[in-house]
Design an enzyme around this catalytic site. Structure first.
Site, PDB file in Angstrom:
ATOM      1  CG  LEU A   1      25.307   2.693  11.103  1.00  0.00           C
ATOM      2  CD1 LEU A   1      25.256   1.237  11.529  1.00  0.00           C
ATOM      3  CD2 LEU A   1      23.939   3.351  11.259  1.00  0.00           C
ATOM      4  N   GLY A   2      28.322   6.609  11.718  1.00  0.00           N
ATOM      5  CA  GLY A   2      29.317   7.369  12.464  1.00  0.00           C
ATOM      6  C   GLY A   2      28.675   8.286  13.489  1.00  0.00           C
TER       7      GLY A   2
ATOM      8  N   GLY B   1      25.225   9.446  11.871  1.00  0.00           N
ATOM      9  CA  GLY B   1      24.365   8.345  11.475  1.00  0.00           C
ATOM     10  C   GLY B   1      23.947   7.449  12.628  1.00  0.00           C
TER      11      GLY B   1
ATOM     12  CG  ASP C   1      29.765   2.188   9.657  1.00  0.00           C
ATOM     13  OD1 ASP C   1      29.388   3.370   9.545  1.00  0.00           O
ATOM     14  OD2 ASP C   1      30.962   1.866   9.801  1.00  0.00           O
TER      15      ASP C   1
ATOM     16  CG  ASN D   1      27.594  18.198   5.182  1.00  0.00           C
ATOM     17  OD1 ASN D   1      26.439  18.598   5.251  1.00  0.00           O
ATOM     18  ND2 ASN D   1      28.383  18.115   6.236  1.00  0.00           N
TER      19      ASN D   1
ATOM     20  CB  SER E   1      21.937  21.568  10.714  1.00  0.00           C
ATOM     21  OG  SER E   1      22.703  22.325  11.632  1.00  0.00           O
TER      22      SER E   1
ATOM     23  CE  LYS F   1      23.960  21.149   7.648  1.00  0.00           C
ATOM     24  NZ  LYS F   1      25.391  20.932   7.483  1.00  0.00           N
TER      25      LYS F   1
ATOM     26  CG  ASN G   1      27.150  23.972   6.997  1.00  0.00           C
ATOM     27  OD1 ASN G   1      26.093  23.985   7.619  1.00  0.00           O
ATOM     28  ND2 ASN G   1      27.874  22.883   6.871  1.00  0.00           N
TER      29      ASN G   1
ATOM     30  CD  GLU H   1      28.191  25.805  11.331  1.00  0.00           C
ATOM     31  OE1 GLU H   1      29.256  25.203  11.052  1.00  0.00           O
ATOM     32  OE2 GLU H   1      27.075  25.245  11.364  1.00  0.00           O
ATOM     33  CE1 TYR H   2      32.149  26.552   7.167  1.00  0.00           C
ATOM     34  CE2 TYR H   2      34.080  27.670   6.311  1.00  0.00           C
ATOM     35  CZ  TYR H   2      33.368  26.516   6.503  1.00  0.00           C
ATOM     36  OH  TYR H   2      33.850  25.317   6.052  1.00  0.00           O
TER      37      TYR H   2
END
Length: 291
Positions: A8-9, A12, A30, A86, A112, A164, A168, A171-172
């Protein structure tokens, strides 16, 4: 529908809230008990009726492996585990085999949306058997952005995280292009307001994007990014993208160069890496190093 959510960070916690807003019940666990609804994975599983769906949102690698190992001993045939972190796609294939031996389904899901997903929705790329995906579909529908796009069944187990990963990697390269352009504009005497040049690109240009909007946000907070060090981390997906390209003999010069630029930032304080660090902080809440 009822969902068990582990982790649940930053991501989450917001995902729990978005799913609840859609009318579903979420039981969250969590290690930080201030965030949790239950005190253990065993209690979480016990509160959910079967067939259960347990969504795991913890760091890739050892943390994900240990969580799935514990869930494998607690769940029953017909239940489904979703890995929304990830993780590397090759780990997904192993997890699916281990859980299948106990009759438990597995779905991998690339997510994402970063810290903005609660309000905007999350782009979702998921892989797995159609039967397992169907059990998770109500939660995919709750998390995705409004409209026809933003979520799709990418293929077999591993396909979601592979998609995904490539996302990413792209995205880089996009972030690197914005960063290089920003540094060049800052260097010349004739351009007197780089921030407003970036802002002007937000409408009507072929390079407008959400990343560009976030770059403008960062420049509004710190016009010349003077408070940041030119240091940018990488979280793994860029490396995996380049490794997969080597395995399949696919040339990725832009993505590879952007990854190597981040490595270089750890040796020198590179100005363009201030923009990379600022963008990572804007979309994902990633930590930055300040002067």
């Amino acid at each position: 529908m009822e969902l068990g959510l582990v982790g649940l960070g930053k991501m989450g916690g917001n995902m729990r809230e978005r799913i609840r807003r859609a009318g579903h019940t979420v039981v969250g666990y969590d290690r930080n008990q201030d965030l949790a609804d239950v005190h253990s994975l065993e209690e979480l599983v016990g509160k959910l009726p079967g067939p259960r769906v347990i969504w795991v949102m913890v760091p890739a690698g050892a943390a994900t492996q240990s969580t799935i190992d514990e869930l494998a001993e607690l769940l029953e045939p017909g239940d489904v585990v979703v890995d929304g972190g990830n993780s590397r796609w090759t780990d997904d294939e192993r997890h699916a085999r281990e859980l299948a031996a106990k009759g438990i389904g597995f779905v991998d899901c690339g997510v994402s949306g970063g810290v903005w997903g609660l309000e905007n929705g999350y782009a979702l790329m998921y892989g797995g058997d159609a039967e397992d995906v169907a059990k998770v579909q109500p939660f995919f529908d709750a998390l995705k952005p409004e409209g026809d796009f933003g979520a799709m069944h990418a293929g077999k187990v591993g396909a979601g995280h592979f998609a995904k990963m490539v996302h990413n990697g792209i995205e880089y390269a996009m972030m690197q292009a914005y960063a290089e352009g920003w540094e060049l504009l800052e260097k010349v005497d004739s351009v007197t307001d780089v921030r407003e040049v970036f802002r002007s690109w937000q409408e009507g240009t072929v390079i407008r994007s959400w990343l560009l909007d976030l770059a403008v946000n960062a420049l509004d907070e710190d016009e010349h990014l003077d408070r940041l060090k030119g240091f940018a981390q990488d979280s793994g997906e860029g490396r995996w993208t380049v490794e997969a390209a080597i395995d399949h003999a696919v040339p990725l010069p832009a993505i590879t160069a952007s990854l190597f630029a981040r490595f270089a930032s750890r040796q020198d304080d590179l100005p363009q890496m201030k923009m990379i660090a600022a963008l990572r902080n804007q979309f994902g809440g990633h930590a930055v190093e300040k002067k």
